[in-house]
Structure formats: structure tokens, C-alpha cells
Design a protein around this motif. Structure first.
Motif: not given
Lengths: 167, 80, 918
Positions: A4-5, A32, A85-86, A145, C541-542, C602, C685-691, C753-756, C758
Motif C-alpha cells: 500500500q502507498n 456521527r 485513507a481520507q 490530496s 491538490r493531487v 457518504d 453526511c461525511t466526505s470520503v473524497t480522498e478515502q 482505497s487511496w492506499w491501493d 497505485l
């Protein structure tokens, strides 16, 4: 299992007046629900149970942070979302950490108002962050990000402390 | 840079907040019963007083809670 | 000339510098101005409008005359010589009005920081130091800001109480909760005691400035309480010839002597309307400057300075000044009209003192005219938590400054919640004071009676303004430009008010002053920009795949704060060739895109379905778990706000996507409605954009590729239908696969997942799958007529205008926007509608180009591309009544030549939708 990265690849800025290092892959669960006594109830505070920190994010919102693989959504009640991962976590240590953070953060982090266990959602270097004060370090939780931007900003800002300031 | 009193997080920099305009403009309970004129009034008409103004703010960079306050539009002094 | 001894300069540390090409020497502790005076330089600059010689007039930030350009070590324009600390190797020259910016980038570092304190003391003269010592001793977090390199303020210039200054300075520097900022000027006072200051950190070190420290730093200070101890500036008088080099403020001359050990002349005449100039005369006289006479405008002179040993002339004035480029003599005129010529090379002037009220005024306070002071002073009723002390409040005697300072320190400390501790304040034996005279202008030639030296504004100019009927100082200021130069009228503002009042025959107090606005001193743009420049101007942001994109030659496009791959040129490809190749690959084979920037939220809770029904125009609550629906959101006014997909995870949990730029705004939008209008709904509501990282796998071969890396997943057309999702193991990773398409092709969006991310991407890349960027994505979606919110819409466009009427529910009783669809305005047949556009000769239309018929604008081009699939160019546009105009020709304006364009339906490729199942 494939490798993982993390957003900063385990980034570590060499030992110096300020040590900047990523703590990757922490487990983070957003919770929540209506408040109850198992959770920190005061704004800007956190509680610690074993190796899990629970951070107050809002009157009905908390973030549980623990070691990698420490727990899952099922450990918690309410509207629960895995956000591990967020955000990634950057640890800052050293005598100049508060001065470093002040270069990009308008929130007062003086120990008199922001002691051990205090946490705050604010902006650092124009990026949204959660800052948590621990015994010997600050944790900065940053959206994945924004992590590269923030790490670069911190390294650049810490140049100031590379040599002792002039008298 | 004003300090906005978030009822949860306390006084924080204005830049952490999102302005929500005049407070107390409720979404009509049944828009279908309103005339075009009444509906347009809800959509487009707001007060713009010189002096005390009850308005909405959201602590977007913090706890993300919406709240109301009264601000003097001349002096930026905040009451309540 | 340098006096034989005295002053606070270090005579063991000589410094060499160049001014107007001549080498001079000064000492550590000099300013450029004091070093020039010590070297006998009279004329420093030339006035901007009239080209008159100008010398050094003041000793501080208020200097109107001695503007210089620094050439080395780095060019800096328009600095008062009185504010430049001397350093070895300084190269400067005098200016005529304007300076010159450097023609090369400034290599120095600039930054900004934030600070918080209980008590902020602005100004470290006697009042400020007394206040600071109370606050500091009481344990309050204290910040002391002063623009000089050492604390002491006016005491440095008078030489009084310097031991006390040393003791207080040492105490402040040693206190743990006290921060002392020297060389720092507070220049802006904003709401809620937010004070902005600029600290000059390394400029005084010249070429020795260390590169790792910022040269200047902006301090953003939030103070519980503020003590304003900003002192007072001496003002001049309007008399004929008052701009000649050698005419100097009396207090400034005393400062040059006491602080810098410099005699600013050999033989002086003093012109004053108050007592303060007597001390200057005494000190200069004692240091060997011959003081020929003191012309005191007051008929009775001064009672407290009777035994001075200098000839004093009560009721006398200056009738004229002789000399070509500096003062050689002064003509005095007695009360009976007798004139007397005195040889002198120095004319010291004191027209009175103005409390420095700029910050008080910026803070929202009012300045009122005080007859006893003959000056404007703070009215004492500012809404901000501030305390004015010392000469800033009009207290001009040292003992009063000290006691007022201590009192302000006490009130500020107490108001900040601390119990004040009394420090030792020196006791001063005050001399008897004879009240000053409110006098502005003397008799003489009005065309050489200067009011604003920096703008060359004379009494004659002001008389011209009042002669045209102007009655307000604000109007006179704008007409004559008095007070608008870069000194902002520090020495001239009150004088200008006084002259206007006298010319109009009105009370100066009723006339008032002009308004003070930030910044109090000029601040360089480099300092204001600080480190927020270049790549750090706005956060970049990347995605998790950014490094791969970079390593594989992607060019990037900015989408909001995100960097998104734009296209991936291969060897020798230009953008068009690369994009056409990427498009063909996606339509004919298989290609992949990093779609991770899409916002993801979410949404969960028992009422989540109902909540989304109210937000989206279409029905969401009927969606089955496992299914996906495209949705449109409108504002209550019926205009499209955002669009995206809604995935139902379980009966009570949804995942919605937003456009890349709108993720934060839509989450805020949801919270706003939940918190303010629908608190009864049980939804969170929960942001998971980068999750989640998202990879779009697109093209007729995508099913085959997915099957290969997700062996456990039934990818058949019936087993995994369009608009459904599956959790699966893909490339060995936990993944959620959605069968949705933004291209019209068979396509999957694989979320891991972000971690996976790549690992997934590299697995696909290893299979030889072509990556494509946002440009190809745009072409593919536009060929299908899919709008981009924010590109094909602008906040005045309804779903119906976009041809998305099918996504607007007719069953739901209400949802945001519904009521507005029946407004007459929204039912007009001539609303702008999204249509396809084909230029007749194949020209690529310009996005934003106007679309016209018979000189009437019908709309504009919103999207325009080359299409590989169509083999030609095409565009989308918003056209008035466009759907009724299909088949007709209109004109796109491209520069001077209108281009004929045929209107088509918005779906130009595969209108039957035959390709989406592969």
C-alpha cells in the motif's frame, strides 16, 4: 497483499530543530451520532483510551484515530464511516513547532489555551487540517490530496529554524 | 478580519466561516401554493439594513455548524 | 557635522556607503539621513512637481522630503532616508518623486506569521514602555511592537531616562510570555483587534543578510487589548520658503543631536508656537550650535524657559528664508512690522504636535480637535478594546506620558483578566508649560508656503481649491493631492486642515481631518505576498496517482485546486494527435482515466432516501441497494447546481458523487438544509473524497479486461447490468465496481482505497491499457451531449434547458427547484438551450464565442473539440430557443470573420445508446 502507498510515502524530514514525519496508515473512523458519555463532549478536546484517540469534531461528530488495522467501522455506533485513507497524519516535534505552525495557522496554539489533548479543525497553509496536541508532538491530520502541498510547505517553512535566528 | 463567535468552537477568524445571508427566511412549507410573486419574494428579496442585521453563518473550516447572529453592518460589532 | 561625542551610535564601527555616487562614512546606529547630515549633505532629493531642492526635514517615518532609491544590495524605490538603517556597502541616490522597481526578481525571502496576545502595545516610547512593563509584570501574554531598532521612542531623541529604558527593555526581553518586536511597524488596525504589522528583519544587514531568514515578515496579531502609544509627530508652519534644505522640524534636530551625535547645522534660528522647540534650542546650543534667536509666535513667549541664555523674540515670525539650494539666512518680522535679517544655515520649526491617530482612526475611532492642544486627538470612545496613552492621546509632557502609559497598561491588563502589577516608573519634575498657539500660516508669498512638501502643495494651491467653492478637506485633498503622497501627509495633514479652515474662516474642529486608511506606512508587495506565491499561491491538490502521471509524461490541467492529467503525449505527439489517439482507443478498444477527483459523500440514516429526494430533481428513494442513478441538483431558483451519481449501498446508506470542483460546496449545501430546514431528518453526511481512488475503465474491451483482473466477478451483461455496482476483488484489492459511463461506451468505475490506487493502476498499465486525461474525457462526454456543470452551465440554466427534463420527477410533491420550474420565466420558449453545433467549414469554434443571427445574439459556444469518432470538429452551445432551430444556420463570431454554424441535437455520437453494453 500488495504494497500500500500512503500519501507521503512515509516521508521524514531529517532530524533538526523541527522533525516532520508522516505517520501513515492510521485507522480513522468518522462517527456521527447524538453525544454520549463515551465521547469527549467539549469542543476542541479529545479523549484517549489505550492507543485510540477520539477527537471532537463537532457537536455530533467525532474522529477515532488508532494504530493501523486497529479497528473497523463495526466497533462503533451511529453513522460510522471508515475514513482511514481520507487523511494522513504528519507528526511535528521540536522546540520551534509552535512557531512553525504559526507561519500558516491563525489559531492560537499556546499551551495555555491548547494543552495536551486539545484538537482543532482549522486551516494550515490554506489547507484544511485537524491539529491534535499530544504529549511531545503535534499531529496534523491533512486530507490526502493536500498532503504533498502541506509537507512541502512545512519543509520550506522550517528553513527558518535550520540555523538559530539572529539575536 | 472579524472574529465570529461560533457557538461551539468560540471566536475564530472570519475566514473559517461561510456567510449565509439574512437569517429567518424559512423555506415555504408548501411552495406549490405560492403565487409567482410570493415565490420570487422568497427567492430573491432580502433586507439590507444599515445597522443591526440578523444573519446566518456556518463554521465551514471548523465544526461545520450553522448558526445565527446579529451583526451591525456599519461597525461589524456582533451581538448575540 | 558629527559632534565630538554623544549619541547612541557606535563610533567604533564605521560604515561606508555611496550616495549619489560619492562615498561617505557613517557609524553603526546611524540612519542614512543622520549619516548624510553628519557628512554635510544638504540637498538629498528634488521635489516631484516643481523640481525644488529638498533636504532632510524630519527624523522618522513622517519624513516627507528625503526620498531615496536604494541601488545596492538590491534595488528598492522610494524610501525615506530617515527610515533606512545604515549598513556597509549601501548604495543609494536621491529621488525626484518617483523611484524605480528592480528589473530582476528579488532573491530575498518574505513571509508572514500569526500571533496572539492578551495585551499588544504599539509604540515603545515612554508611554508604551510603562504600559508594557505593567502588562508584562502581571503575567499577561504581551507583544510590544516598535518601528525602531531599539526601544525608547522619543526618549532616544531627547536623551532622557535612557537607563530606565535599558532596564525595562531587559525585563521585557527576559519575560517568558513577552515578545518584543523591534523594526516592526503596525500598519493596519482591523476588526476585533486584528493588527497587522511589518517586521524588517534582515534589510539592515545589507549584503550580510542570511538567506534562510525572511527579509520582511508580516505579523497578523490578534490582541485581547491594545495599548496605542504611537506618539506624536511635529508639524511645520506654512511660511514662505519653508521647503528649503536647512528648514527642519525642531524635534528632529534634537534627535539628530541626541541620538546620532550629529549637529544638523552651525548657526540656527528657531521658529515656534509652543514650548517644545526650547528644549531643542537648549540642547543644540549646549552642543556648540550657535542659536541666533528664537522667534516665538506667542506674544508672551514662554514662561517656563526664561533663563535659557538665548535671545527670544516673543511675537516674532519668519518673513522669509534666503538661500538658493539651502538656508543661508532668515528674515524675522516683529509684531510691529520691524524686519531683521539673521545669517543662519538652519531654521528649526515647530508648529505644534499632532498625536499619531492613524491606527485609532482605522480602528473605528474618531479624532476630535482639541483647542488646548491645537491638534486632533483620539476622542476616547473607540468601540474596539484599546487604550490610548502618552502623546498619542495629547499628553506631551514626559511625566504625563509615563503615568498615562502605566494607567493604560493597568486598564488593559485588568481587562485582559490579569491583576496589574505596578512597575517602577520614573518620577519627573515637569517644567511650567505655556500653552501652544494654534497657528497655521504666516504672512508671505503663498506660492512658496508649502503645506505638503512631498506633493509640492502650497497655500496658493489650497486657496485655488477653496476659491472654486470647495468646503470639505476631503475635496481639497483630492483636488490638490495634499496628503496623498507616500508619506500620507503625516506632517502635513493637520496643517492642511488648519490652512483650509483659515482660508474659509471656519473652525478647524468643525472642518475635521481626512480619513485614515491602512497601510500606515508603505509596505512592499513582496512582503504582503510572503510565501503565498508560485506553487504556494493556492494549495495544489493531487490524487494518489499523481507521481505516476508525472513519470509517464502527462501534462496537467488545473480543475479547481486539483492538478488533473490533461493528456499523455507520446513521443512527438502534439495535443491534438494525442487526444485523438486517446479518444479512438477509448471508443474502439479500452482506455483508463484517473477519476479520483470526483467529490464523494457518504450519506446515511433512516431518512437518507427522503433527504436525497428533496435535494435531487429525480426520485432517489426508489433506488434499490446495488443500483445507481444519475441525479441533478438545483437551487430553489431552479438552476442547475451540480450533478453526479447516487449509489445505494444499503437501505439506509448512499454514496453520492459530485463534480470535482463542487465537492466541498455540495457537502456544505447538504449540511445547510439538514441543519437549518430539515433538522427532523435522521441523516448524516461525511466526505470520503480522498478515502476512495477511482479508475474509469472505458471501451468495448473493458469487460474483458475487468474479467481478467476480477476473476470472481460476474461481468456478463445480465450479471452486471448498467447502473449497478458490485463489491469485488480486483487486482487482488478490495474494490467497489460501478457500471456507469460518462462516454457512452461500455465502462466501469473501479473504486479502491487511496492506499491501493497505485497497485490497481499499475496492474492495468501492465496490461498495456492506454491512460487518457481530462481533454479526452471532455471530447467523449461532449460527443454524447453530456454537459459539464460550470462549463456548459453558468447558474442560469435549468435541467430542461440542458435536455435533462427526463431527470426531473413529476411524481414528487416537492424538491429544491420544483416550484421555480413553473415560473413564467422558466417556461419561455426562447430560453437558452443546450444544442450541438457543427461549423459548416469544419473550423474549430472558440469556446465563449458569441452565436448570432441578424446581429442578434442567441447565445454562446460552451464546449468545442475535434472528434475522432465524428471525423470532424463539433461544439456544444447554449442557444436561445435552440432546440427549435435544429438544422438552421447561425453565425459564430471568431475574431472579425463570422463562421456559419449548423445547429444539431446535442447528442452527436451513438444517439441510440447502442454502445453502452459493449
Amino acid at each position: 497483499m500488495a504494497e500500500q502507498n500512503s500519501p507521503l510515502g512515509g516521508f521524514r524530514f531529517p532530524e533538526g530543530p523541527v522533525t516532520i514525519a508522516e505517520i501513515p496508515f492510521l485507522t480513522q473512523i468518522n462517527i456521527r451520532k447524538e453525544p454520549d458519555s463515551s465521547l469527549p463532549l467539549s469542543a476542541g478536546t479529545s479523549s484517549r483510551s489505550g492507543d485510540v484517540d477520539i477527537l471532537w469534531l463537532g457537536p455530533d461528530e467525532w474522529l477515532a484515530v488508532g494504530p493501523p488495522g486497529g479497528f473497523t467501522e463495526h466497533h462503533w455506533e451511529g453513522s460510522v464511516v471508515d475514513v482511514s485513507a481520507q487523511r494522513t497524519t504528519i507528526s511535528l516535534r521540536g522546540p520551534h513547532v509552535r512557531d512553525l505552525l504559526a507561519l500558516g495557522c491563525a489559531t492560537d496554539l499556546h499551551p495555555g489555551v491548547f494543552g495536551v489533548g486539545a484538537c482543532v479543525q482549522t486551516t494550515l497553509a490554506h489547507a484544511p487540517v485537524i491539529i491534535l496536541r499530544r504529549e511531545s508532538e503535534f499531529w496534523v491530520l491533512v486530507r490526502a490530496s493536500f498532503a504533498t502541498h502541506l509537507a512541502g510547505w512545512l519543509v520550506d517553512a522550517s528553513r527558518e529554524f535550520a540555523v538559530e535566528a539572529l539575536p | 478580519m472579524m472574529l465570529i463567535p461560533c457557538p461551539w468552537c468560540g471566536r475564530r477568524d472570519e475566514s473559517e466561516f461561510h456567510y449565509g445571508g439574512q437569517a429567518g427566511v424559512a423555506y415555504p412549507s408548501d411552495p406549490s401554493t405560492l403565487s409567482d410573486e410570493q415565490w420570487a419574494k422568497y427567492l430573491f428579496f432580502r433586507d439590507n439594513p444599515k445597522g443591526a442585521f440578523r444573519e446566518r453563518w456556518c463554521h465551514t473550516a471548523g465544526c461545520r455548524r450553522w448558526f445565527n447572529l446579529v451583526r451591525d453592518t456599519v461597525t461589524n460589532e456582533i451581538h448575540a | 557635522m558629527r559632534a565630538g561625542h554623544g549619541g547612541l551610535v557606535d563610533r567604533d564601527r564605521p560604515l561606508r556607503f555611496l550616495f549619489d555616487g560619492v562615498e561617505y562614512q557613517g557609524f553603526q546606529g546611524d540612519t542614512l539621513a543622520s549619516a548624510l547630515l553628519a557628512s554635510g549633505v544638504r540637498q538629498v532629493a528634488t521635489s516631484i512637481r516643481l523640481g525644488r531642492p529638498r533636504g532632510i526635514f524630519a527624523a522618522g517615518v513622517e519624513e516627507p522630503n528625503a526620498l531615496v532609491q536604494i541601488e545596492e544590495p538590491f534595488p528598492e524605490p522610494m524610501l525615506p532616508a530617515t527610515t533606512i538603517e545604515l549598513y556597509d556597502g549601501l548604495v543609494a541616490r536621491g529621488l525626484r518623486g518617483r523611484g524605480r522597481l528592480a528589473d530582476r526578481p528579488d532573491p530575498a525571502r518574505y513571509d508572514a506569521t500569526h500571533a496572539h496576545c492578551d495585551v499588544l502595545v504599539i509604540g515603545a516610547g515612554p508611554a508604551g514602555l510603562a504600559a508594557a512593563s505593567v502588562a508584562a509584570a502581571s503575567g499577561a501574554r504581551t507583544i510590544v511592537v516598535d518601528d525602531q531598532p531599539r526601544l525608547g521612542g522619543s526618549l532616544l531623541g531627547t536623551g532622557e531616562q535612557l537607563d530606565w529604558v535599558e532596564r525595562v527593555t531587559a525585563g521585557l526581553r527576559a519575560a517568558p510570555e513577552v515578545r518584543v518586536l523591534t523594526r516592526t511597524t503596525a500598519f493596519g488596525y482591523y476588526d476585533d483587534n486584528h493588527v497587522i504589522a511589518v517586521e524588517r528583519r534582515t534589510g539592515h544587514l545589507g549584503a550580510q543578510a542570511p538567506a534562510h531568514l525572511s527579509r520582511e515578515r508580516i505579523w497578523r496579531i490578534r490582541a485581547g487589548q491594545v495599548v496605542l502609544a504611537t506618539g506624536a509627530h511635529e508639524r511645520s508652519l506654512a511660511f514662505s520658503g519653508n521647503d528649503l534644505p536647512g528648514v527642519m522640524l525642531a524635534g528632529a534636530a534634537r534627535t539628530y543631536l541626541r541620538r546620532y551625535g550629529v549637529r544638523p547645522g552651525n548657526r540656527a534660528v528657531v521658529l515656534t508656537g509652543n514650548d517644545s522647540a526650547y528644549a531643542a534650542a537648549r540642547d543644540l546650543h549646549a552642543a556648540g550650535v550657535e542659536v541666533a534667536a528664537i522667534a516665538d509666535l506667542r506674544p508672551g513667549g514662554s514662561a517656563g524657559w526664561a533663563e535659557l541664555g538665548i535671545e527670544t523674540l516673543p511675537g516674532w515670525a519668519v518673513a522669509g528664508v534666503s538661500g538658493d539650494d539651502h538656508v543661508t539666512g532668515v528674515t524675522l518680522r516683529g509684531p510691529d512690522g520691524t524686519e531683521r535679517h539673521v545669517d543662519a544655515d538652519l531654521l528649526l520649526v515647530s508648529g505644534g504636535w499632532n498625536p499619531v491617530g492613524a491606527l485609532y482612526s482605522q480602528a473605528g475611532g474618531r479624532l476630535v480637535y482639541d483647542d488646548a492642544l491645537a491638534a486632533f486627538r483620539p476622542d476616547g470612545h473607540c468601540r474596539q478594546a484599546l487604550h490610548v496613552a502618552g502623546s498619542a492621546s495629547g499628553a506631551y509632557q514626559l511625566g504625563l506620558c509615563l503615568s498615562e502609559g502605566a494607567a493604560a497598561g493597568r486598564s488593559a491588563t485588568r481587562a485582559a483578566g490579569f491583576e496589574p502589577v505596578e512597575p517602577a516608573i520614573p518620577k519627573i519634575k515637569e517644567r511650567e508649560v505655556t500653552p501652544g498657539l494654534a497657528v497655521w500660516m504666516l504672512d508671505g508669498d503663498e506660492s512658496t508656503q508649502f503645506v505638503d512638501l512631498q506633493r509640492d502643495v502650497t497655500v496658493a494651491d489650497i486657496a485655488r481649491a477653496t476659491g472654486t467653492g470647495m468646503r470639505s478637506v476631503e475635496h481639497v485633498k483630492r483636488y490638490t493631492t495634499a496628503g496623498t503622497a507616500h508619506d500620507q501627509g503625516k506632517t502635513s495633514g493637520t496643517l492642511a486642515s488648519g490652512v483650509v479652515a483659515e482660508l474659509l474662516g471656519v473652525d478647524v474642529g468643525e472642518l475635521g481631518t481626512t480619513t485614515f486608511r491602512p497601510p500606515y506606512v508603505p509596505v512592499s508587495f513582496a512582503a504582503l505576498a510572503g510565501r503565498d506565491r508560485g506553487m504556494r499561491f493556492d494549495p495544489v491538490r493531487v490524487t494518489a496517482l499523481h507521481q505516476w502521471h508525472e513519470a509517464n509524461g502527462a501534462l496537467f490541467e488545473n480543475v479547481g485546486q486539483w492538478k488533473r492529467p490533461w493528456y499523455y503525449p507520446r513521443d512527438g505527439e502534439d495535443m491534438l494527435t494525442a487526444v485523438l489517439r486517446e479518444c479512438r482507443t477509448a471508443r474502439e478498444d479500452v482506455a483508463m482515466m484517473d477519476a479520483s477527483t470526483l467529490g464523494k459523500i457518504d450519506v446515511q440514516g433512516a431518512d437518507a432516501g427522503e433527504f436525497l429526494d428533496r435535494l435531487y430533481t429525480n426520485m432517489i428513494s426508489t433506488l434499490k441497494p446495488g443500483a445507481i442513478r444519475y441525479g441533478v441538483m438545483c437551487r430553489p431558483d431552479g438552476m442547475v447546481l451540480d450533478d453526479g451519481t447516487v449509489i445505494r449501498l444499503t437501505g439506509t446508506r448512499f454514496l453520492v458523487t459530485t463534480t470535482t470542483g463542487n465537492a466541498a460546496a455540495i457537502l456544505d449545501w447538504m449540511e445547510e438544509w439538514l441543519q437549518t430546514e430539515w433538522p427532523e431528518l435522521r441523516v448524516r453526511c461525511t466526505s470520503v473524497t480522498e478515502q476512495w481512488a477511482t479508475v474509469a475503465l472505458v471501451g468495448p474491451r473493458s469487460r474483458e479486461v475487468l474479467a481478467g483482473i476480477a476473476p470472481g466477478l460476474d461481468v456478463s451483461k445480465d450479471g452486471f447490468p448498467f447502473m449497478t455496482w458490485r463489491d469485488a476483488t480486483v487486482a487482488g484489492l478490495d474494490a467497489r465496481v460501478c457500471r456507469i459511463s460518462f462516454s457512452g461506451e461500455l465502462a466501469y468505475e473501479i473504486n479502491v482505497s487511496w492506499w491501493d490506487a497505485l497497485t490497481l493502476w499499475e496492474t492495468l498499465a501492465a496490461l498495456g491499457i492506454t491512460p487518457y486525461g481530462t481533454e479526452t474525457m471532455h471530447v467523449l462526454r461532449a460527443e454524447k451531449g453530456y454537459p459539464i456543470i460550470g462549463q456548459d452551465t453558468d447558474g442560469t440554466v435549468t435541467p430542461h434547458d440542458l435536455g435533462l427534463g427526463w431527470a426531473v420527477s413529476k411524481k414528487k410533491a416537492d424538491f429544491l427547484g420544483k416550484r421555480s420550474f413553473s415560473r413564467a420565466e422558466n417556461s419561455r420558449a426562447d430560453r437558452k438551450q443546450l444544442v450541438g453545433l457543427l461549423s459548416d467549414d469544419g473550423t474549430l469554434l472558440t469556446e465563449g464565442a458569441a452565436l448570432v443571427v441578424d446581429r442578434t445574439s442567441l447565445g454562446h459556444v460552451t464546449s468545442s473539440y475535434h472528434s475522432a469518432a465524428l471525423g470532424r470538429t463539433f461544439a456544444l452551445g447554449l442557444v436561445r430557443g435552440g432546440r427549435d432551430l435544429v438544422g438552421q444556420t447561425i453565425w459564430a463570431t471568431l475574431g472579425d470573420e463570422p463562421t456559419p454554424v449548423t445547429i444539431t441535437g446535442s447528442v452527436l455520437y451513438d444517439p441510440e445508446g447502442a454502445r453502452r453494453d459493449g
